[in-house]
Scaffold this motif. Sequence first.
Motif, short mmCIF file in Angstrom:
data_model
loop_
_atom_site.label_atom_id
_atom_site.label_comp_id
_atom_site.label_asym_id
_atom_site.label_seq_id
_atom_site.Cartn_x
_atom_site.Cartn_y
_atom_site.Cartn_z
N ALA A 171 0.85 -1.19 0.00
CA ALA A 171 0.00 0.00 0.00
C ALA A 171 0.89 1.23 0.00
O ALA A 171 2.02 1.20 0.50
CB ALA A 171 -0.91 0.00 1.23
N TYR A 172 0.39 2.34 -0.55
CA TYR A 172 1.14 3.59 -0.52
C TYR A 172 1.21 4.10 0.91
O TYR A 172 0.20 4.15 1.61
CB TYR A 172 0.48 4.63 -1.42
CG TYR A 172 0.59 4.33 -2.89
CD1 TYR A 172 1.83 4.36 -3.53
CD2 TYR A 172 -0.54 4.02 -3.63
CE1 TYR A 172 1.93 4.07 -4.89
CE2 TYR A 172 -0.45 3.73 -4.99
CZ TYR A 172 0.78 3.76 -5.61
OH TYR A 172 0.88 3.48 -6.93
N ASP A 173 2.39 4.49 1.33
CA ASP A 173 2.55 5.02 2.69
C ASP A 173 2.23 6.51 2.69
O ASP A 173 2.77 7.26 1.86
CB ASP A 173 3.96 4.78 3.20
CG ASP A 173 4.02 4.81 4.71
OD1 ASP A 173 3.81 5.90 5.29
OD2 ASP A 173 4.23 3.75 5.32
N PRO A 174 1.38 6.98 3.61
CA PRO A 174 1.01 8.39 3.60
C PRO A 174 2.07 9.31 4.21
O PRO A 174 1.91 10.53 4.17
CB PRO A 174 -0.27 8.42 4.45
CG PRO A 174 -0.14 7.26 5.36
CD PRO A 174 0.60 6.20 4.59
N PHE A 175 3.14 8.74 4.79
CA PHE A 175 4.12 9.56 5.48
C PHE A 175 5.51 9.44 4.86
O PHE A 175 6.50 9.19 5.55
CB PHE A 175 4.18 9.17 6.96
CG PHE A 175 2.86 9.26 7.67
CD1 PHE A 175 2.30 10.49 7.95
CD2 PHE A 175 2.17 8.11 8.02
CE1 PHE A 175 1.07 10.58 8.60
CE2 PHE A 175 0.95 8.18 8.65
CZ PHE A 175 0.40 9.43 8.95
N PRO A 176 5.65 9.63 3.54
CA PRO A 176 6.98 9.51 2.93
C PRO A 176 7.90 10.60 3.46
O PRO A 176 7.50 11.76 3.64
CB PRO A 176 6.70 9.70 1.43
CG PRO A 176 5.44 10.50 1.38
CD PRO A 176 4.63 10.02 2.55
N GLY A 177 9.14 10.21 3.77
CA GLY A 177 10.10 11.17 4.30
C GLY A 177 10.06 11.33 5.80
O GLY A 177 10.96 11.94 6.38
N PHE A 178 9.05 10.76 6.47
CA PHE A 178 8.99 10.83 7.93
C PHE A 178 9.97 9.81 8.51
O PHE A 178 10.01 8.66 8.07
CB PHE A 178 7.58 10.51 8.44
CG PHE A 178 6.59 11.64 8.30
CD1 PHE A 178 6.56 12.44 7.17
CD2 PHE A 178 5.68 11.89 9.31
CE1 PHE A 178 5.64 13.47 7.04
CE2 PHE A 178 4.76 12.92 9.19
CZ PHE A 178 4.74 13.72 8.05
N THR A 179 10.73 10.23 9.51
CA THR A 179 11.65 9.32 10.18
C THR A 179 11.43 9.38 11.68
O THR A 179 10.80 10.31 12.20
CB THR A 179 13.12 9.67 9.87
OG1 THR A 179 13.39 10.99 10.34
CG2 THR A 179 13.41 9.56 8.39
N SER A 180 11.95 8.39 12.39
CA SER A 180 11.81 8.32 13.84
C SER A 180 13.05 7.65 14.42
O SER A 180 13.61 6.73 13.83
CB SER A 180 10.57 7.50 14.21
OG SER A 180 10.51 7.27 15.61
N THR A 181 13.46 8.12 15.61
CA THR A 181 14.56 7.47 16.33
C THR A 181 14.03 6.58 17.46
O THR A 181 14.83 6.04 18.23
CB THR A 181 15.52 8.51 16.92
OG1 THR A 181 14.82 9.33 17.87
CG2 THR A 181 16.13 9.37 15.82
#
Length: 448
Positions: free
Chosen positions: A404-414
């Motif tokens: 499925a297409y992810d709605p949060f492209p470019g989002f990162t988390s540590t």
Amino acid sequence: MNVLVKNGRIASEGRVESADLLLADGVVAAAGHDLGPAEREIDASGCWVLPGLVDLHVHVADRIGRFELADDYESGTRVAVRNGITTIAAFVTQGPAESLGDALRRARARAAGRCHADVTWHLTPTRFEADDWSEMESLVRSGYRTFKLYTTYRGAGLFSDAARLDELFARLGPLGVRFLLHCEDDALLEAVDASPLELSKASSHAKLRPEAAEVSAVEALLDLARRRNVPLHVVHVSTVGAAELIRDARARQDVTCETGPQYLWLDETSLDRPDGHRWLCSPPLRGNRQRFRTLAREGAFDLFATDHCPFRKADKDDWDGKDVRTVANGLPGLGGLLHNAWRLWADQPDRAAAEVSLRLSRNPAARLGLDARKGALRPGLDADVVVLDPNGPARAVRATESDAYDPFPGFTSTLALRHVLVHGEPVVRDGDLVDPGARRGQLYPQHA
């Protein structure tokens, strides 16, 4: 097996303290210091220790419109536990040629033996003959206490008008039912003139479902629920106006609400993209997100839930490019819930942990009626535990592991999930399943 989680900071029910946690026989045995030896020890140094998270709003193993969803119970609960969610609440909707009980039994059969997380269900009745009412009352007595209703989607057979809602409130409310409402004023939606809109553009979706429709429906439902004295939970609030109405109504009635990460961190500019149809959901993405996030930080939303509704990429793209009303409507979210909620208070890590323990654990468990078992790290409650390291390597936020297409492209988390335990059994270590073939999840109500 006894498990001692030591040297961590426990975040539970909005409070944070440095303490150890002892788990025994699938439940929390004690929290404190000098708890003695255990068969297994987990070193939580530098980590927060949280109760397992609860996503109150998840669509899996279902058909929405023309398409089967991309996640079933196995894949949905797999991405859930890998991101700290140990309980999900899915949906059962009565079909036109079946009883509500038959629909529920079919859902339970599809979930049985396949779940990495615990699962419960909200019920949506669509027929109201004498036998249907009798069955609803029987299901409530069996432990199903949350019913999901809609003030729109007339064409899909889901719409309930004010008279129907009033009858449901009057008949089921005294039995202890909690009502979840999708709030959009159907009359206002029908009154929208689509003729001047460029329906080939995804941005027209927000114009077809204006903010006023949500605000109007919330206002009417607050009044009806107050008069009938029933508990109301408004799902996926997307507008500042509706959030403020519900916030102010808490002083005079039992009302809660949720919003999702998509409404916190995405806005209507996503719909302006050439592939903007991939961000279509209802309610649609809105503007004025800074004010919306401020309300969230101030506590306007009792809980956060994803409305996880993933469509396969081919199905999301299966439209003629002429009318966005034919696009599969929904976004994935399960894998991003913790990471995107944490962002609200990332400048205050202890507060972030405390707020997550409330709004992703205690509060949703309470609204589900599972707070005698879930939502906190108190003796006697289920040993669903998350050991969360805030200083892991940055990685992409993935809302789903399906196609499925992810709605949060470019989002990162540590945020790194060092350990996740379900009923005291380890299911995730360093973000990966300990035993992919194991299925620790239970179905609620358990006696059904």
